[in-house]
Design an enzyme around this catalytic site. Structure first.
Site: not given
Lengths: 473, 96
Positions: A76, A151, A175
């Site tokens: 990420k 997210s 997330s």
């Protein structure tokens, strides 16, 4: 080539000389190219990944490769990798080159994983649909009109569309678990304090945890084994020994499982998700697990408590972005205060600013006790209630998200609507317990559905072994 | 909650975020709605409940206070938009 679903399969092919790591990497590069429209990657690390793949191939041939040799993994874009750009999908950090590596990155490389690139996410991990990214929305590979969740949306889509074997995300209030659910993958949030946060761009420090998104429980177990454990650079990491999670996946006794009644009766819960979970409950019973419905009367207080605490922590964490030391800087400001204010106004997106302002308010003189401290008290009530349940049960069962993946744009008009979608995932985030999202087939429209299990603090071994058995039902 | 524009400007100033007049128009109803939602917590009696501040049980973690030069000055400065060889640069602070 077909989709690889676990590292074991890849390692077998490499050792039988049917596959080399550079060839595998080239395959994933091709997959990334073909899926460019999904916008999962903020950057592909063509050069460093290729160098690493060649070096690891050599080590495999010499017989001294690490545990993750053969794993091509994405990270990420809020995890620092030395001499690589990291942006948290924000204009604020556009072009920022990290001078050091996160502990999780060091541990991946130490065990010979190949890091293929950085994955799109909501700006500073604030969002549940990957629509707040400065670099554009990520699209769900099942249907590009739908969100991938967030997210860690890019992380979930990269695994879903076979652009890498596994990905790291970060989970503050769901997330990792929610995008994994929206993309039909496995998402694990470890216990708070299990994995180092050193080098992970902070959102809410008493919640943030790195977690893997994978298509097999084996790979989740293996990654946790490599990433977990004490770190001299993060003293909030537990000194507890790290069990050999991947070697203990087949030890399974019948479990006592508590279903949180209020979550299953929630009006917000999609009927198809509900019936899929009810089916899972029946097959668990048939396997000899004991299932009880128990009451959890704090459900309606989870989202308010979560947003008070996380916005407060965010307002403090994001105060470091001053336009001076790094990050976006306004060019016209005449004074220092003006420089701070204009740089931050220009560098942060709307959702990030909203959360900083809310957090600043709940921490401000005169309101601190009524909001922030109140939420900390409620957090204790929530944790105590779960602790009591865990005296009688091994696992807690509940949904991940109230709905299947929704249309891009649908939830962006009203922030509260978006926040409410976190209702089932914020529970273990508030209490610090480990939790996993597991796929349970598709609905009639062919969209992935998911179920969530929560375990006692630091009982990931049990959670993973159970998950392995559950998915092979 | 009933935030007014004066409070919004004050909060934005504390947060060091410049806001325009039209932002305030949008922020007032939006923040009031979210804060009212947060006030749901007032339904719970938390008398004598100790706030949960730290999520881990660990007490103090000690380490030697050694200097470790992990990042050079040059590397530390390279992400700053304005700097010279040794320092970050800011607008002039002291006026003549």
């Amino acid at each position: 080539m077909k989709k690889y679903s676990s590292l074991k399969g890849i390692q077998a092919l490499i050792s039988q000389k049917q596959l080399t790591l550079p060839d595998l990497l080239a395959y994933y590069f091709k997959q990334i190219k073909e899926n460019e429209h999904l916008n999962a990657f903020n950057e592909v690390f063509f050069y460093s990944a290729e160098v690493q793949a060649k070096a690891v191939q050599q080590k495999i041939e010499e017989g001294n490769a690490g545990k993750l040799a053969g794993m091509v993994i994405g990270i990420k874009d809020n995890i620092c990798y030395k001499d690589h750009i990291v942006t948290a999908s924000s204009k604020m950090l556009d072009g920022f080159v990290s001078p050091y590596s996160a502990t999780v990155v060091q541990r991946l490389l130490q065990e010979d994983a190949v890091i293929i690139g950085r994955l799109n996410c909501d700006e500073f991990a604030m969002g549940g649909s990957n629509e707040t990214s400065y670099f554009g929305t990520v699209k769900n590979a099942v249907n590009p009109d739908l969100v991938p969740g967030g997210s860690s949306g890019g992380s979930a889509v990269a695994v879903q569309a076979d652009m890498c074997l596994a990905a790291l995300g970060t989970d503050t209030g769901g997330s990792v678990r929610q995008p994994a659910a929206f993309c039909g993958q496995i998402g694990l949030k470890p216990t708070y304090g299990r994995i180092s946060r050193y080098g992970v761009i902070a959102y809410a420090s008493s919640f943030d945890q790195v977690g893997p998104i994978t298509s097999s429980v084996e790979d989740a177990a293996l990654l946790l084994e490599v990433l977990a454990g004490a770190d001299e650079n993060d003293s909030t990491v537990s000194p507890l020994d790290v069990p050999a999670y991947s070697a203990n996946l087949n030890q399974l006794e019948p479990k006592r499982i508590a279903v949180l009644k209020e979550t299953m009766e929630s009006e917000a819960l999609d009927p198809e998700i509900k019936s899929a979970i009810l089916e899972s409950i029946e097959s668990l019973k048939a396997q000899g697990h004991v299932i009880d419905y128990v009451s959890f009367d704090l459900l309606d207080y989870l989202v308010p408590a979560y947003y008070i605490l996380t916005t407060a922590e965010a307002s403090s964490n994001l105060s470091r972005y001053d336009g001076v030391h790094y990050g976006h800087r306004n060019a016209e400001a005449k004074s220092l205060t003006e420089l701070y204010k204009l740089s931050r106004a220009e560098g942060f997106g709307e959702e990030v600013k909203r959360r900083i302002l809310l957090g600043t308010f709940v921490l401000s003189a005169g309101y601190y006790d009524a909001y922030y401290q109140k939420a900390q008290q409620v957090r204790r009530l929530i944790r105590e209630k779960l602790d009591v349940l865990f005296q009688d049960y091994d696992l807690i069962l509940l949904p991940v998200a109230p709905t299947p993946p929704f249309k891009i744009g649908d939830n962006m008009q009203d922030p509260l609507v978006m926040y409410m979608a976190d209702i089932f995932t914020v529970l273990p985030s508030l209490s610090g317990n480990p939790a996993i999202a597991l796929p349970i087939g598709n609905n009639k429209a062919n969209l992935p559905l998911s179920i969530q299990f929560i375990a006692k603090h630091f009982e990931e071994a049990q959670l993973l072994a159970f998950s392995q058995a559950f998915l092979s039902l | 909650m009933n935030l007014d524009s004066k409070t919004i400007y004050k909060i934005a100033d504390l947060a060091r975020i410049h806001i325009e007049e039209e932002d305030v128009e949008q922020l007032i109803p939006e923040m009031n709605k979210i804060l009212s939602f947060m006030e749901k917590l007032n339904e719970l009696d938390t008398t004598n409940v100790e706030p949960l501040v730290y999520m881990n049980d660990a007490t103090n973690v000690w380490r030697e206070d050694e200097i470790k030069q992990e990042i050079s000055t040059t590397d530390g400065l390279k992400n700053a938009a304005k700097h010279n060889e040794r320092f970050f640069m800011v607008p002039k602070i002291i006026e003549k």
